[in-house]
Design a protein around this motif. Structure first.
Motif, PDB file in Angstrom:
ATOM      1  N   MET A   1      -7.308  -7.037  27.244  1.00  0.00           N
ATOM      2  CA  MET A   1      -7.117  -7.719  28.534  1.00  0.00           C
ATOM      3  C   MET A   1      -8.450  -8.019  29.211  1.00  0.00           C
ATOM      4  N   ASP A   2      -9.339  -6.996  29.243  1.00  0.00           N
ATOM      5  CA  ASP A   2     -10.640  -7.191  29.887  1.00  0.00           C
ATOM      6  C   ASP A   2     -11.445  -8.297  29.217  1.00  0.00           C
ATOM      7  N   GLN A   3     -11.234  -8.443  27.913  1.00  0.00           N
ATOM      8  CA  GLN A   3     -11.951  -9.479  27.169  1.00  0.00           C
ATOM      9  C   GLN A   3     -11.697 -10.850  27.785  1.00  0.00           C
ATOM     10  N   LEU A   4     -10.431 -11.132  28.088  1.00  0.00           N
ATOM     11  CA  LEU A   4     -10.049 -12.404  28.713  1.00  0.00           C
ATOM     12  C   LEU A   4     -10.614 -12.508  30.119  1.00  0.00           C
ATOM     13  N   ILE A   5     -10.564 -11.397  30.855  1.00  0.00           N
ATOM     14  CA  ILE A   5     -11.077 -11.402  32.231  1.00  0.00           C
ATOM     15  C   ILE A   5     -12.568 -11.728  32.260  1.00  0.00           C
ATOM     16  N   TYR A   6     -13.335 -11.104  31.363  1.00  0.00           N
ATOM     17  CA  TYR A   6     -14.772 -11.375  31.315  1.00  0.00           C
ATOM     18  C   TYR A   6     -15.052 -12.823  30.918  1.00  0.00           C
ATOM     19  N   MET A   7     -14.225 -13.369  30.054  1.00  0.00           N
ATOM     20  CA  MET A   7     -14.390 -14.774  29.681  1.00  0.00           C
ATOM     21  C   MET A   7     -14.132 -15.681  30.884  1.00  0.00           C
ATOM     22  N   LEU A   8     -13.103 -15.354  31.665  1.00  0.00           N
ATOM     23  CA  LEU A   8     -12.805 -16.128  32.873  1.00  0.00           C
ATOM     24  C   LEU A   8     -13.944 -16.020  33.881  1.00  0.00           C
ATOM     25  N   PHE A   9     -14.507 -14.813  34.002  1.00  0.00           N
ATOM     26  CA  PHE A   9     -15.655 -14.633  34.888  1.00  0.00           C
ATOM     27  C   PHE A   9     -16.840 -15.494  34.421  1.00  0.00           C
ATOM     28  N   THR A  10     -17.042 -15.557  33.113  1.00  0.00           N
ATOM     29  CA  THR A  10     -18.145 -16.358  32.564  1.00  0.00           C
ATOM     30  C   THR A  10     -17.988 -17.824  32.948  1.00  0.00           C
ATOM     31  N   PHE A  11     -16.789 -18.349  32.788  1.00  0.00           N
ATOM     32  CA  PHE A  11     -16.533 -19.749  33.154  1.00  0.00           C
ATOM     33  C   PHE A  11     -16.635 -19.954  34.669  1.00  0.00           C
ATOM     34  N   ALA A  12     -16.209 -18.946  35.434  1.00  0.00           N
ATOM     35  CA  ALA A  12     -16.282 -19.039  36.895  1.00  0.00           C
ATOM     36  C   ALA A  12     -17.738 -19.127  37.350  1.00  0.00           C
ATOM     37  N   TYR A  13     -18.614 -18.335  36.729  1.00  0.00           N
ATOM     38  CA  TYR A  13     -20.038 -18.376  37.086  1.00  0.00           C
ATOM     39  C   TYR A  13     -20.679 -19.696  36.648  1.00  0.00           C
ATOM     40  N   MET A  14     -20.231 -20.240  35.521  1.00  0.00           N
ATOM     41  CA  MET A  14     -20.730 -21.553  35.102  1.00  0.00           C
ATOM     42  C   MET A  14     -20.371 -22.614  36.146  1.00  0.00           C
ATOM     43  N   ALA A  15     -19.120 -22.567  36.616  1.00  0.00           N
ATOM     44  CA  ALA A  15     -18.677 -23.511  37.641  1.00  0.00           C
ATOM     45  C   ALA A  15     -19.459 -23.303  38.936  1.00  0.00           C
ATOM     46  N   LEU A  16     -19.733 -22.030  39.265  1.00  0.00           N
ATOM     47  CA  LEU A  16     -20.485 -21.708  40.476  1.00  0.00           C
ATOM     48  C   LEU A  16     -21.905 -22.254  40.385  1.00  0.00           C
ATOM     49  N   LEU A  17     -22.507 -22.153  39.202  1.00  0.00           N
ATOM     50  CA  LEU A  17     -23.862 -22.672  38.991  1.00  0.00           C
ATOM     51  C   LEU A  17     -23.886 -24.188  39.150  1.00  0.00           C
TER      52      LEU A  17
END
Length: 227
Positions: A1-17
């Motif tokens: 489960m955390d694997q997916l969450i960290y992936m979502l966080f990665t994409f969220a930070y890309m969008a934030l950048l």
């Protein structure tokens, strides 16, 4: 489960950048608050490695990738002190531009970096950890005592965020730091190690939002006219 969450966080930070860089001019990169982009890039890397560690698998490659995570944390995270003072400088707080404040801010940041390197990173011993679907390398012996570097940074951000709110009326920065501080202090009984990363995302969103206001010249010290 955390694997997916960290992936979502990665994409969220890309969008934030991408949002943070939208419409930015070249001269803007020389300003103190632009260090927030380095922090976001470090968090993209951090969450990305946690997300794909399962596929890389345990071994020297994943261990070295995690070592980089810790070094980036030690060197880049303290730059949030520079960002904090930068928000005051760029919004027109006159004392924040004084030489002594500039010197003290830089020294404070260097001290925070050195503290983390000396107490944590320089003698880094990692071991493989497999939890909630995530494969990573973490401390073989977790550091004892409070995270001094994080306390240094949090204090600087709280002070700067409070001054910014008082001088300009912009409370988002201060609220973001408060949420991050409270969220990190509360032990949540959830089957996940990613909860702290959520509060980090909230904080960085608040910082980028503040940076956007500065880029758009919408954040200024309120001038109180005498009656």
């Amino acid at each position: 489960m955390d694997q997916l969450i960290y992936m979502l966080f990665t994409f969220a930070y890309m969008a934030l950048l991408i949002w943070g860089l939208k419409g930015i001019h070249t001269q803007e990169f020389s300003k103190w608050t632009s260090v927030v982009y380095l922090v976001i890039i470090a968090l993209i890397y951090d969450n990305g490695i946690l997300a794909i560690g399962h596929w890389i698998g345990e071994g020297a490659v994943l261990e070295n990738l995690n070592v980089i995570r810790y070094w980036m944390h030690a060197i880049i995270t303290p730059l949030l002190v520079i960002f904090s003072i930068g928000t005051l400088r760029e919004s027109g707080v006159s004392w924040a531009k004084k030489t002594w404040v500039t010197t003290l801010s830089i020294l404070y940041t260097i001290v925070a970096i050195l503290i983390e390197i000396v107490t944590v990173t320089a003698d880094l011993h990692l071991q493989v950890e497999k939890e909630y679907g995530v494969v990573s390398y973490t401390f073989a012996e977790p550091p004892s005592g409070p995270p001094i570097m994080i306390l240094f940074i949090t204090l600087a951000m709280l002070l700067a965020g409070g001054v910014l709110r008082k001088k300009t009326g912009w409370a988002v920065f201060f609220i973001g730091v408060v949420i991050m501080t409270i969220g990190s202090a509360i032990p949540f009984d959830v089957a996940s190690n990613a909860i702290t990363n959520l509060f980090e995302l909230i904080l960085l969103t608040a910082l980028v939002w503040t940076k956007r206001k500065l880029i758009q010249k919408e954040l200024y010290v309120k001038i109180v006219k005498p009656h």
